[in-house]
Design a protein around this motif. Structure first.
Motif, PDB file in Angstrom:
ATOM      1  N   GLY A   1       0.812  -1.218   0.000  1.00 61.77           N
ATOM      2  CA  GLY A   1       0.000   0.000   0.000  1.00 61.77           C
ATOM      3  C   GLY A   1       0.841   1.262   0.000  1.00 61.77           C
ATOM      4  O   GLY A   1       0.686   2.126  -0.877  1.00 61.77           O
TER       5      GLY A   1
ATOM      6  N   SER B   1       1.131   4.027  -3.018  1.00 57.03           N
ATOM      7  CA  SER B   1       0.844   5.445  -2.791  1.00 57.03           C
ATOM      8  C   SER B   1       2.011   6.318  -3.241  1.00 57.03           C
ATOM      9  O   SER B   1       1.821   7.384  -3.850  1.00 57.03           O
TER      10      SER B   1
ATOM     11  N   ALA C   1      -2.327   5.814   1.677  1.00 57.83           N
ATOM     12  CA  ALA C   1      -2.324   4.379   1.956  1.00 57.83           C
ATOM     13  C   ALA C   1      -2.800   4.145   3.378  1.00 57.83           C
ATOM     14  O   ALA C   1      -2.207   4.657   4.332  1.00 57.83           O
TER      15      ALA C   1
ATOM     16  N   ILE D   1      -5.866   2.015  -0.676  1.00 56.77           N
ATOM     17  CA  ILE D   1      -5.554   3.351  -1.171  1.00 56.77           C
ATOM     18  C   ILE D   1      -6.834   4.182  -1.171  1.00 56.77           C
ATOM     19  O   ILE D   1      -7.799   3.861  -1.871  1.00 56.77           O
TER      20      ILE D   1
END
Length: 464
Positions: A404, A408, A420, A425
């Motif tokens: 994540g 991001s 994130a 997201i």
């Protein structure tokens, strides 16, 4: 992993001077920081001149974007007239009075009084104190527990962080404190049983809540607090009928509902309040963030007349109402709150959000088709994409891989700031965003996702 460029002078000074919230601060000397210099509309620009579409409205809060001239003028005018005063000891100011009146006017349920704080965390902390105070006034000294939910987010002060149902807000902090209970998270995608319909899932959520209440004793529980949709927990959208089922259980046991509208208030979900979007019937409401479009800090607790009268009765018994904050009702913040609501009304921001919702939905559905995305969730102009290692089984990535945060970062390198939340997201653009800007935001989102897919595949992270 992505390579990090050498730190600038400002980045070095930053790292040597600041403690950064919600940041792996042990990595900062190698990763650096992004120092913002200015903003206009939906764009922000760092001190090295790079521009970004601010796809998170800062922290879910800059609904009017950056550099709105009407907001700036309202701030200047108030600073010249009365830059600060308080509302302790029967003092007041016109902006505080006017904003309280406006909040009563637009509230989704009958509201009699408004108590101002400096933030959403303080508002939710205050909700707990006021619930305790009210029950003491009513001769119910044991009715003090507060029910929250797993994956909820209600703030970071000691009580608000205890209400929050995220492990990272408890681990290492000696939280949660007592008197806080957590019931199930209403996320059908992640917590539904195989073959279970959303209606069956909702019934199970209500049954679980009832069992919790009966196990603890309804005479020990003051309230349940809930975000209309769960923000920092991953933009979790409750199933249809969820709040009606939950409210019936609460009503049965004389437990009031507190709506945490800190993220969802002031148009974000396509109505003035998330409570309206999801058919919640709260007794009291917390608000903050978009109340001033984040142009100054401010939070609020909104209560009905019968609740306020309990405060009055206890004040008479004790001699005073001994709660408040130095900056609660700050005239600058309140003047900006008044102006923000005025702008939302005259520019028909709620209507604008509704007109953009089909575009937002279409683009989120497309995001949901991406190989990395297990579920795309959305409501109004807020959404999230949950990243998974396997779409069919819904298997998550190993959190140690940081999929994540890395995704991001890749999206940010393509000129869009999203957030994130673990391997989810989130996207929550300023409500003033145009259709063209919204499409550009999603275009950049998709490019970053594509790069993240290549990075995941190259590193064989689906099998690690």
């Amino acid at each position: 992993m992505l390579e990090n460029p050498p730190l600038t002078n400002l980045q070095t000074r930053d790292i040597e001077s600041l403690v950064h919230p919600y940041t792996p601060i042990h990595q900062l000397k190698s990763t650096g920081t992004v120092v913002m210099g200015r903003g206009k509309g939906v764009y922000v620009y760092d001190t090295q001149g790079r521009g970004y579409i601010e796809g998170m409205s800062g922290l879910w809060c800059a609904g009017l974007g950056f550099g709105d001239e009407e907001m700036i003028e309202a701030a200047i005018e108030q600073m010249r007239a009365l830059p600060y005063y308080h509302i302790f000891g029967a003092k007041s100011s016109e902006p505080a009075i006017e904003l309280a009146e406006k909040l009563k006017e637009i509230a989704p349920v009958p509201i009699s009084k408004v108590f101002f704080t400096s933030s959403g965390s303080e508002a939710n902390d205050t909700q707990v104190k006021l619930a305790w105070y009210m029950n003491n006034a009513m001769g119910r000294p044991n009715k003090k527990k507060i029910i929250s939910r797993i994956k909820a987010y209600h703030g970071v002060t000691i009580m608000a962080a205890s209400l929050t149902g995220l492990p990272s807000n408890h681990n290492g902090w000696d939280l949660p404190v007592d008197r806080v209970l957590h019931t199930d998270c209403p996320h059908h995608y992640r917590f539904g049983i195989e073959g279970e319909s959303e209606a069956e899932f909702t019934a199970r959520m209500a049954k679980s809540l009832r069992e919790l209440i009966e196990r603890e004793g309804p005479d020990t529980i003051a309230a349940m607090i809930a975000e209309p949709l769960m923000g920092a927990g991953g933009v979790i959208i409750p199933p249809k009928g969820y709040y009606e089922a939950i409210q019936a259980v609460l009503d049965e046991h004389d437990i009031m509902m507190i709506a945490d509208e800190v993220i969802t208030g002031f148009g974000r979900t396509g109505n003035w309040w998330g409570s309206q979007t999801f058919n919640m019937r709260p007794k009291t409401i917390s608000a903050a963030k978009q109340m001033t479009s984040a142009y100054a800090p401010l939070g609020a607790v909104m209560v009905p007349e019968d609740v306020y009268q309990a405060y009055v009765d206890h004040s008479a018994t004790l001699g005073t109402f001994a709660h408040g904050f130095t900056y609660g009702g700050h005239p600058l913040s309140c003047a900006l709150g008044v102006k923000a609501i005025e702008i939302y009304q005259k520019r028909d921001i709620v209507g604008h959000v509704r007109r953009l919702m089909p575009v937002f939905e279409q683009r989120m559905k497309k995001i949901g088709e991406h190989p990395l995305v297990g579920e795309a969730r959305y409501c109004g102009l807020v959404g999230a994409a949950e990243l998974v290692a396997d779409k069919t089984s819904k298997r998550s990535f190993d959190p140690r891989n940081g999929v994540g945060p890395q995704t991001s970062k890749l999206i940010e390198e393509n000129g869009a700031i999203l957030r994130a939340l673990g391997d989810t997201i989130a996207v929550c653009p300023p409500m003033i965003i145009s259709e063209a800007e919204l499409n550009e935001l999603f275009d950049r989102f998709e490019v970053g996702l594509g790069q993240a897919e290549a990075w995941v595949s190259t590193g064989a992270l689906r099998t690690v």
